[in-house]
Design an enzyme around this catalytic site. Sequence first.
Site, PDB file in Angstrom:
ATOM      1  N   CYS A   1     -26.902  10.679  24.916  1.00  0.00           N
ATOM      2  CA  CYS A   1     -25.803   9.766  24.601  1.00  0.00           C
ATOM      3  C   CYS A   1     -25.903   8.493  25.459  1.00  0.00           C
ATOM      4  CB  CYS A   1     -24.457  10.465  24.757  1.00  0.00           C
ATOM      5  SG  CYS A   1     -23.093   9.604  23.922  1.00  0.00           S
TER       6      CYS A   1
ATOM      7  N   HIS B   1     -24.928  15.304  21.563  1.00  0.00           N
ATOM      8  CA  HIS B   1     -24.800  16.150  22.759  1.00  0.00           C
ATOM      9  C   HIS B   1     -25.356  17.549  22.477  1.00  0.00           C
ATOM     10  CE1 HIS B   1     -22.367  13.539  25.400  1.00  0.00           C
ATOM     11  NE2 HIS B   1     -21.937  13.026  24.261  1.00  0.00           N
TER      12      HIS B   1
ATOM     13  N   GLU C   1     -25.871  19.856  24.537  1.00  0.00           N
ATOM     14  CA  GLU C   1     -25.278  20.839  25.448  1.00  0.00           C
ATOM     15  C   GLU C   1     -23.997  21.462  24.917  1.00  0.00           C
ATOM     16  OE1 GLU C   1     -23.663  16.794  26.925  1.00  0.00           O
ATOM     17  OE2 GLU C   1     -25.356  17.591  25.790  1.00  0.00           O
TER      18      GLU C   1
ATOM     19  N   SER D   1     -13.701  36.498  44.887  1.00  0.00           N
ATOM     20  CA  SER D   1     -13.660  37.076  46.234  1.00  0.00           C
ATOM     21  C   SER D   1     -14.276  38.470  46.254  1.00  0.00           C
ATOM     22  CB  SER D   1     -12.227  37.120  46.767  1.00  0.00           C
ATOM     23  OG  SER D   1     -11.397  37.944  45.980  1.00  0.00           O
TER      24      SER D   1
END
EC number: 6.3.5.2
Length: 508
Positions: A78, A163, A165, A222
């Site tokens: 792009c 695009h 992706e 965590s």
Amino acid sequence: MILVLDFGSQYTQLIARRLRESGIYAEIVPFFESVENIQKKAPKGLILSGGPASVYAKDAYKPSEKIFDLNLPILGICYGMQYLVDFFGGVVAYANEQEFGKAILEIVQNSVIFEGVKIKSLVWMSHMDKVIELPKGFTTLAKSPNSPYCAIESDKIFGLQFHPEVIQSEEGGKILENFALLVCGCEKTWGMQHFAQREIVRLKEKIANAKVLCAVSGGVDSTVVATLLHRAIKDNLIAVFVDHGLLRKNEKEKVQAMFKDLQIPLNTIDAKEVFLSKLKGVSEPELKRKIIGETFIEVFEKEAKKHHLKGKIEFLAQGTLYPDVIESVSVKGPSKVIKTHHNVGGLPEWMDFKLIEPLRELFKDEVRLLGKELGVSQDFLMRHPFPGPGLAIRILGEINENKIKRLQEADAIFIEELKKANLYDKVWQAFCVLLNVNSVGVMGDNRTYENAICLRAVNASDGMTASFSFLEHSFLEKVSNRITNEVNGINRVVYDITSKPPGTIEWE
């Protein structure tokens, strides 16, 4: 390794994620990264991302021209393609017919980058400018209805106006993979098994015999951090779980059972009374968050001191993820606030620990894959997001034990029914909110005046935007009947059909 130069596109992170999903390691750096730093990283190719600017604007983002001296394959996407066209002498101008959303890509010239790609496929467009004239030496590879130069090539330099992706680009992943494997000569060496092995060795070397303090919330990040550290340093890990009394039903027991299965010692602090006493009479959402954050630090500090006296703690583990790292060096410059893990920000000066961030190279989906590799149960890894302040921001108004119990019971019923109906994994997040209004009801022959519960379920990919989930009326009816019959003090159930924007996912 492929290096992605970020020009400010909302899709930049997706480029790296798509390549990593194919087993190819990719990193993201701002467009102004020095050539010296790029050389140190030793990439096999560069990708120039999209961006919101116009290449012909005075303040247009432009990388160092020295990147072309590196003799590396380059793919411009792009804005990245438009920059390449402008740099090599072509013409880019404002498009009278702009393209946003889906378009049909038609390949008109064979190229290695389109190896195994369909002649016609759906792609995702998002541009206001277009290439009017190609530079000398460039060839047109593909077109779309409004873009005659939708893909271009000159030796090892490629440009895509669409695009690849974005998931809506049907062949996008294959095109990116072709660039990395066939043009740049990368190999598929990236994966969580390799990462886990490498990271365990690195942690052993870095920490040696020192002690590491890790705050465990019961969340995915965590838990995976603690599991990885325990594999590396065993009992030199001090995992601390603070129960603030605002957890989901049986949450503490589930976390304890999980850590027992993982054979990781867990220090559980029952701080329910401390938190609830400080929250008494508080109804303002931001004040709730502030009190919970400050109280967490007080409780965490007290527990840390106990362990510090037994043997000096040198490291504090945090669950920083790769998007946080990218944000700190974005195209807009260093962020003023770097997001810290859970509620560990603002620790006192005496806790002058060195930070250790084992997940700082990973995206959220990769953390889940790593957790699976380390033996964390799939059910645990795929749980819906849960806010740090817990149920405090799902109880509107003041908090007390009766309200917490009502919300815990209602929420447990909702989640249980979602799982029974095989809907839990199909929605991104689901929970109940206890409203601070009473309503009149009838149970038997008696009038009631009790609390209302709101059901919330949304579909999203990352939480930045979300749409409410279309749950069947029969399913909602079943959940409503169970809650009003089984949870004392609830006589009405409503369903939130607000998307984000305009609303947020959480109510507070």
